[in-house]
Scaffold this active site. Sequence first.
Site, mmCIF file in Angstrom:
data_model
loop_
_atom_site.group_PDB
_atom_site.id
_atom_site.type_symbol
_atom_site.label_atom_id
_atom_site.label_comp_id
_atom_site.label_asym_id
_atom_site.label_seq_id
_atom_site.Cartn_x
_atom_site.Cartn_y
_atom_site.Cartn_z
ATOM 1 N N ASP A 140 0.950 -1.299 0.098
ATOM 2 C CA ASP A 140 -0.211 -0.021 0.070
ATOM 3 C C ASP A 140 1.017 1.369 -0.120
ATOM 4 O O ASP A 140 2.076 1.222 0.525
ATOM 5 C CB ASP A 140 -0.824 0.116 1.216
ATOM 6 N N ASP A 162 3.572 1.974 -4.427
ATOM 7 C CA ASP A 162 2.650 2.865 -5.428
ATOM 8 C C ASP A 162 2.394 2.094 -6.851
ATOM 9 O O ASP A 162 3.381 1.734 -7.419
ATOM 10 C CB ASP A 162 3.140 4.147 -5.995
ATOM 11 N N VAL A 163 1.174 1.595 -6.770
ATOM 12 C CA VAL A 163 1.094 0.480 -7.770
ATOM 13 C C VAL A 163 1.158 0.994 -9.179
ATOM 14 O O VAL A 163 1.282 0.263 -10.102
ATOM 15 C CB VAL A 163 -0.162 -0.356 -7.546
ATOM 16 N N ASN A 176 -5.752 -5.154 -6.056
ATOM 17 C CA ASN A 176 -7.067 -4.225 -5.664
ATOM 18 C C ASN A 176 -7.200 -2.889 -5.422
ATOM 19 O O ASN A 176 -8.030 -2.382 -5.359
ATOM 20 C CB ASN A 176 -7.485 -5.142 -4.292
ATOM 21 N N TYR A 225 -13.981 6.304 -13.923
ATOM 22 C CA TYR A 225 -14.127 5.070 -13.103
ATOM 23 C C TYR A 225 -14.671 4.100 -13.720
ATOM 24 O O TYR A 225 -13.996 2.854 -13.589
ATOM 25 C CB TYR A 225 -14.773 5.495 -11.554
ATOM 26 N N LYS A 239 -12.626 0.322 -14.686
ATOM 27 C CA LYS A 239 -12.860 -1.017 -14.370
ATOM 28 C C LYS A 239 -13.339 -1.983 -15.549
ATOM 29 O O LYS A 239 -13.185 -2.945 -15.290
ATOM 30 C CB LYS A 239 -14.153 -0.711 -13.158
ATOM 31 N N THR A 248 -16.823 0.889 2.952
ATOM 32 C CA THR A 248 -15.351 1.250 3.138
ATOM 33 C C THR A 248 -15.212 2.825 2.941
ATOM 34 O O THR A 248 -15.872 3.443 2.459
ATOM 35 C CB THR A 248 -14.612 0.594 2.080
HETATM 36 P P1 NAI Z 1 -10.263 1.811 0.040
HETATM 37 O O1 NAI Z 1 -10.146 3.422 -0.131
HETATM 38 O O2 NAI Z 1 -10.749 1.714 1.474
HETATM 39 O O3 NAI Z 1 -8.734 1.215 -0.101
HETATM 40 C C1 NAI Z 1 -8.083 1.541 -1.094
HETATM 41 C C2 NAI Z 1 -6.535 1.106 -0.776
HETATM 42 O O4 NAI Z 1 -5.653 1.374 -1.938
HETATM 43 C C3 NAI Z 1 -6.014 2.429 0.191
HETATM 44 O O5 NAI Z 1 -5.627 1.843 1.492
HETATM 45 C C4 NAI Z 1 -5.147 3.109 -0.319
HETATM 46 O O6 NAI Z 1 -3.836 3.666 0.083
HETATM 47 C C5 NAI Z 1 -4.742 2.102 -1.493
HETATM 48 N N1 NAI Z 1 -4.116 2.736 -2.837
HETATM 49 C C6 NAI Z 1 -4.595 4.054 -3.450
HETATM 50 N N2 NAI Z 1 -3.853 4.345 -4.242
HETATM 51 C C7 NAI Z 1 -2.679 3.454 -4.301
HETATM 52 C C8 NAI Z 1 -1.565 3.407 -5.142
HETATM 53 N N3 NAI Z 1 -1.429 4.221 -6.198
HETATM 54 N N4 NAI Z 1 -0.386 2.406 -4.755
HETATM 55 C C9 NAI Z 1 -0.752 1.443 -3.763
HETATM 56 N N5 NAI Z 1 -1.916 1.637 -2.887
HETATM 57 C C10 NAI Z 1 -2.899 2.471 -3.048
HETATM 58 O O7 NAI Z 1 -10.944 1.372 -0.846
HETATM 59 P P2 NAI Z 1 -11.903 0.012 -0.991
HETATM 60 O O8 NAI Z 1 -13.225 0.593 -1.119
HETATM 61 O O9 NAI Z 1 -11.508 -1.193 -0.166
HETATM 62 O O10 NAI Z 1 -11.691 -0.355 -2.581
HETATM 63 C C11 NAI Z 1 -10.713 -1.350 -2.928
HETATM 64 C C12 NAI Z 1 -11.094 -1.764 -4.507
HETATM 65 O O11 NAI Z 1 -12.392 -2.102 -4.537
HETATM 66 C C13 NAI Z 1 -10.818 -0.650 -5.347
HETATM 67 O O12 NAI Z 1 -10.136 -0.840 -6.632
HETATM 68 C C14 NAI Z 1 -12.205 0.076 -5.660
HETATM 69 O O13 NAI Z 1 -12.383 0.664 -6.884
HETATM 70 C C15 NAI Z 1 -12.971 -1.289 -5.553
HETATM 71 N N6 NAI Z 1 -14.593 -1.449 -5.598
HETATM 72 C C16 NAI Z 1 -14.850 -0.539 -4.149
HETATM 73 C C17 NAI Z 1 -16.222 -0.602 -4.081
HETATM 74 C C18 NAI Z 1 -16.767 0.137 -2.711
HETATM 75 O O14 NAI Z 1 -17.988 0.306 -2.928
HETATM 76 N N7 NAI Z 1 -15.949 0.520 -1.909
HETATM 77 C C19 NAI Z 1 -17.098 -1.382 -5.166
HETATM 78 C C20 NAI Z 1 -16.558 -1.903 -6.323
HETATM 79 C C21 NAI Z 1 -15.323 -1.590 -6.396
#
Ligand code: NAI
Length: 249
Positions: free
Chosen positions: A37, A58-59, A85, A153, A157, A188
């Site tokens: 992360d 940083d991915v 993810n 977005y 996806k 989340t």
């Molecule tokens: P979140 O915001 O709780 O967690 C995302 C994590 O990714 C964070 O810890 C952040 O620091 C990390 N991150 C962001 N940019 C980064 C980078 N460049 N390099 C490394 N780490 C990075 O988000 P959540 O909700 O857990 O989302 C996870 C995945 O699920 C995302 O891809 C999101 O698009 C997808 N998603 C989420 C939904 C929702 O309703 N929460 C629904 C459908 C998909």
Amino acid sequence: MQRLQDRVAVITGGASGIGLATARRFAQEGAKVVVADLDETAGKAAADEVGGLFVRADVTREDDVTAMYAAAKETYGSVDIAFNNAGISPPDDDSILETGLDAWRRVQEVNLTSVYLCCKHVIPYMRTQGKGSIINTASFVARMGAATSQISYTASKGGVLAMSRELGVQFAREGIRVNALCPGPVNTPLLQELFAKDPERAARRLVHVPVGRFAEATEIAAAVAFLASDDASFITASEFLVDGGISGA
Ligand code: NAI
């Protein structure tokens, strides 16, 4: 014996939300977990909690991605599961008429290019092992138009979905399974951030969820653990929906 006993799993975005819940679930099922992360504080806390390794990555940076898998291999000896993810939410006004090119590119970079980089650099490990499971986080929005405009977005996806399908087909005979995870709205920090900007968005969204609520991250993690495990041995190139029925309505 647990389902993921001694499998080495690298989770991007493992510090928060779906990634964090999955880190916990993978560890409960016996995996050795690498939390990757941008957020060092939360990432280290997550890795400590699950008895795993934290790698700051940083991915969107290719050298960070290669270093992340190298660290997993060096510490634990293999890379068996990649949960790609990490992602960011849409910019404030993400309609086609308003989204600027910089905002568009940033979303593609974090949500889509990152998955390209992770797959590109993890597949060689899995090829050598003759086995591996890759789960790429897409979204239900990749499968259907959303009334709330979020064009950058949704496009990112959709790219994850198409790429996962093609890689699943391409590497199936090498024992590497690649699936796209399509969650519905999940409670989340990412979703809370969207609702904070637009409080009526929650109610608008909820109307379209047949089960009548948003998912908890643990419910998504349960599906990811299944896809990662040999219980899903005949599942590849799939669009794996965990969306409370949204796309069926
Ligand atoms: P979140 O915001 O709780 O967690 C995302 C994590 O990714 C964070 O810890 C952040 O620091 C990390 N991150 C962001 N940019 C980064 C980078 N460049 N390099 C490394 N780490 C990075 O988000 P959540 O909700 O857990 O989302 C996870 C995945 O699920 C995302 O891809 C999101 O698009 C997808 N998603 C989420 C939904 C929702 O309703 N929460 C629904 C459908 C998909």
